[in-house]
Design a protein around this motif. Structure first.
Motif, PDB file in Angstrom:
ATOM      1  N   TRP A  52       0.839  -1.194   0.000  1.00  0.00           N
ATOM      2  CA  TRP A  52       0.000   0.000   0.000  1.00  0.00           C
ATOM      3  C   TRP A  52       0.880   1.253   0.000  1.00  0.00           C
ATOM      4  O   TRP A  52       1.949   1.288   0.632  1.00  0.00           O
ATOM      5  N   SER A 102     -14.436  13.977  -6.391  1.00  0.00           N
ATOM      6  CA  SER A 102     -13.756  12.798  -6.917  1.00  0.00           C
ATOM      7  C   SER A 102     -13.889  12.732  -8.425  1.00  0.00           C
ATOM      8  O   SER A 102     -15.001  12.812  -8.965  1.00  0.00           O
ATOM      9  N   ASP A 129     -13.866   3.505   3.769  1.00  0.00           N
ATOM     10  CA  ASP A 129     -12.748   2.853   3.074  1.00  0.00           C
ATOM     11  C   ASP A 129     -11.852   3.885   2.395  1.00  0.00           C
ATOM     12  O   ASP A 129     -10.620   3.827   2.502  1.00  0.00           O
ATOM     13  N   SER A 130     -12.463   4.821   1.691  1.00  0.00           N
ATOM     14  CA  SER A 130     -11.684   5.851   0.986  1.00  0.00           C
ATOM     15  C   SER A 130     -10.915   6.721   1.967  1.00  0.00           C
ATOM     16  O   SER A 130      -9.736   7.035   1.742  1.00  0.00           O
ATOM     17  N   CYS A 131     -11.561   7.109   3.059  1.00  0.00           N
ATOM     18  CA  CYS A 131     -10.908   7.984   4.040  1.00  0.00           C
ATOM     19  C   CYS A 131      -9.755   7.273   4.737  1.00  0.00           C
ATOM     20  O   CYS A 131      -8.717   7.887   5.024  1.00  0.00           O
ATOM     21  N   ALA A 132      -9.932   5.984   5.023  1.00  0.00           N
ATOM     22  CA  ALA A 132      -8.850   5.226   5.654  1.00  0.00           C
ATOM     23  C   ALA A 132      -7.641   5.147   4.730  1.00  0.00           C
ATOM     24  O   ALA A 132      -6.492   5.309   5.160  1.00  0.00           O
ATOM     25  N   MET A 133      -7.901   4.912   3.438  1.00  0.00           N
ATOM     26  CA  MET A 133      -6.812   4.850   2.464  1.00  0.00           C
ATOM     27  C   MET A 133      -6.096   6.201   2.362  1.00  0.00           C
ATOM     28  O   MET A 133      -4.853   6.274   2.415  1.00  0.00           O
ATOM     29  N   ILE A 134      -6.868   7.274   2.243  1.00  0.00           N
ATOM     30  CA  ILE A 134      -6.268   8.607   2.127  1.00  0.00           C
ATOM     31  C   ILE A 134      -5.531   8.978   3.404  1.00  0.00           C
ATOM     32  O   ILE A 134      -4.442   9.566   3.368  1.00  0.00           O
ATOM     33  N   GLY A 180       0.645   4.164   1.417  1.00  0.00           N
ATOM     34  CA  GLY A 180       0.931   4.738   2.728  1.00  0.00           C
ATOM     35  C   GLY A 180       2.008   3.966   3.478  1.00  0.00           C
ATOM     36  O   GLY A 180       2.939   4.553   4.042  1.00  0.00           O
ATOM     37  N   GLU A 208      -0.646   6.393  -8.859  1.00  0.00           N
ATOM     38  CA  GLU A 208      -1.912   7.082  -8.674  1.00  0.00           C
ATOM     39  C   GLU A 208      -1.672   8.546  -8.308  1.00  0.00           C
ATOM     40  O   GLU A 208      -0.670   8.899  -7.694  1.00  0.00           O
ATOM     41  N   LEU A 218      -4.041   7.008   5.578  1.00  0.00           N
ATOM     42  CA  LEU A 218      -2.774   6.276   5.656  1.00  0.00           C
ATOM     43  C   LEU A 218      -1.742   6.889   4.712  1.00  0.00           C
ATOM     44  O   LEU A 218      -0.556   7.021   5.074  1.00  0.00           O
ATOM     45  N   ILE A 219      -2.181   7.275   3.520  1.00  0.00           N
ATOM     46  CA  ILE A 219      -1.253   7.919   2.579  1.00  0.00           C
ATOM     47  C   ILE A 219      -0.760   9.241   3.142  1.00  0.00           C
ATOM     48  O   ILE A 219       0.431   9.572   3.030  1.00  0.00           O
TER      49      ILE A 219
END
Length: 433
Positions: free
Chosen positions: A21, A114, A279-284, A23, A337, A286-287
């Motif tokens: 990943w 988005s 899900d999207s917020c967790a990914m962002i 992040g 990305e 972590l990044i």
């Protein structure tokens, strides 16, 4: 210092190339750099500190709300309303209904930050309708891919929120700065579509039946809910009545109200929207944590100052620097990305831009436009994947159809580099009210 640079590059290639990943890859690269070159640094403490700073940022609070609003609207009949509300007004315009993709994406982008959600929402109805009416397949897919990227530029924009936090710039000022560039790019897309239709009328099928003015006015009622939501979310921010976070919260309630009124949103849909947004917020998140930690790590090693000094030593003119960064980001966007491109490079490129005399607001718009280009660049371009799912065409075919819109974006980058005042004109007007 060259040893540090090559070590960082090697770690990033190793971790990100292995499928980790983004992040975690950024955190691992930063931790590896400090372990090798600053073994006494408290790595765990630095990671915890950056995580706390990111997760407690007031500016980032708007991000999950805007993402949730987009997820809710995706489950409504907004796409159908855009088609039925706009199509009667475009029947006699050069290019006719081909402009639906641009206008639909522009309007939906005003309540959705988005690019992928904008492309999917507008494309799932307009693409099929236009293809069924005999419109050229390449023109439809290309315009949808290009116009879908407006979800990043026309506020509210998730990318602008993240950039504003990292660059320590006002998110609202970035939002305001994105208005004119977004409308200019949309106008350029429509101009291209109209020109193609004039040169080759067969691209836009047979002329539709004429529509009376009364029918046109009646069609506008379908756009009513979306127009009200745009007015509330965007208007409240620009009028100074609400902060981006407050406007996003009102937008969420507005999206729920639209879904209930259209009878398309039930408890199951609401929970699915919340899960997708989480899900999207967790990914962002972590990044963002990985990016802030990596930025801190390479700052301790002095790498940004070294690279900035090296490039300054080349004696590049401001325009040459912009062209170099444009090529750099386009190449980087083909393998990474868009969000990862920004967070990984910002600590190095932002000082270069400020030294060249450009503002942080200007660079934010520049980055958004080049990330839009990355969205339609193979093989990673996410908009291409979204359109492939909608149309079933190959990535290569969609890429060829998207090339003119890619070139329009590249031309716009050169335009704002030559005339940077285009970006600042609206924020300056709002500040001088």
């Amino acid at each position: 210092m060259a040893k540090i640079s090559f070590t960082l590059l090697g770690l990033l290639v190793l971790l990100l190339g292995s499928g980790v990943w983004i992040g975690l890859g950024l955190i691992g690269s930063g931790a590896g750099m400090l372990a090798i070159f600053k073994p006494n640094m408290p790595v765990a403490k630095l990671i915890a500190q950056q995580a706390f700073n990111v997760l407690s940022s007031a500016e980032l609070l708007a991000l999950p709300l805007f993402i949730l609003m987009a997820e809710l609207l995706f489950r409504t009949k907004i796409s159908e309303a855009l088609f039925t509300g706009l199509s009667p007004w475009l029947r006699r315009v050069p290019g006719r209904l081909s402009h639906l993709t641009v206008l639909g994406c522009t309007m939906f982008a005003s309540v959705c930050g988005s690019s992928a959600a904008t492309t999917a929402t507008v494309g799932r109805i307009t693409a099929k309708q236009l293809l069924d009416r005999g419109y050229d397949r390449g023109l439809v897919t290309g315009s949808l891919a290009g116009a879908g990227t407006l979800g990043f530029l026309i506020p509210p924009s998730t990318i602008m929120i993240i950039y504003g936090v990292m660059a320590e710039e006002s998110v609202l000022r970035l939002f305001i700065a994105g208005i004119l560039p977004g409308l200019m790019i949309a106008a350029a897309y429509m101009g291209y579509l109209g020109l193609r239709a004039v040169m080759n009328p067969s691209l836009v099928g047979t002329p539709p039946a004429p529509t009376s003015f009364v029918e046109k006015l009646r069609a506008l009622k379908d756009l009513g809910p979306l127009m009200v939501l745009i007015f509330i979310v965007i208007g409240s921010m620009y009028a100074g009545f609400a902060s981006p976070t407050e406007a996003a919260a009102v937008g969420v309630f507005g999206a729920i109200a639209i879904g209930i009124a259209q009878r398309t949103l039930n408890l199951r849909g609401l929970l699915a929207s919340c899960r997708a947004a989480a899900d999207s917020c967790a990914m962002i998140g972590l990044i963002m944590i990985g990016a802030m930690f990596l930025s801190t790590a390479i700052g301790y090693l002095g790498l940004p100052r070294y690279i900035a000094g090296t490039i300054e030593g080349w004696g590049l003119s401001p325009l040459a620097l912009i062209l170099m960064l444009l090529v750099f980001y386009v190449i980087l966007g083909t393998v990474m990305e868009g969000l990862g491109c920004i967070v990984m490079t910002l600590p190095i490129t932002l000082p270069l831009i400020e030294a060249a005399g450009y503002s942080k607001v200007w660079f934010g718009i520049f980055l958004v436009v080049v990330i839009e280009m990355a969205q339609i660049s193979p093989p990673v371009g996410f908009n291409l994947t979204v359109i492939q799912r909608i149309t079933g065409d190959s990535i290569g075919k969609i890429t060829r159809a998207t090339l003119p819109f890619f070139l329009i974006l590249a031309g716009f980058v050169v335009l704002i580099a030559v005339a940077p005042g285009i970006v600042d004109v609206v924020p300056n007007m709002m500040a001088n009210r």
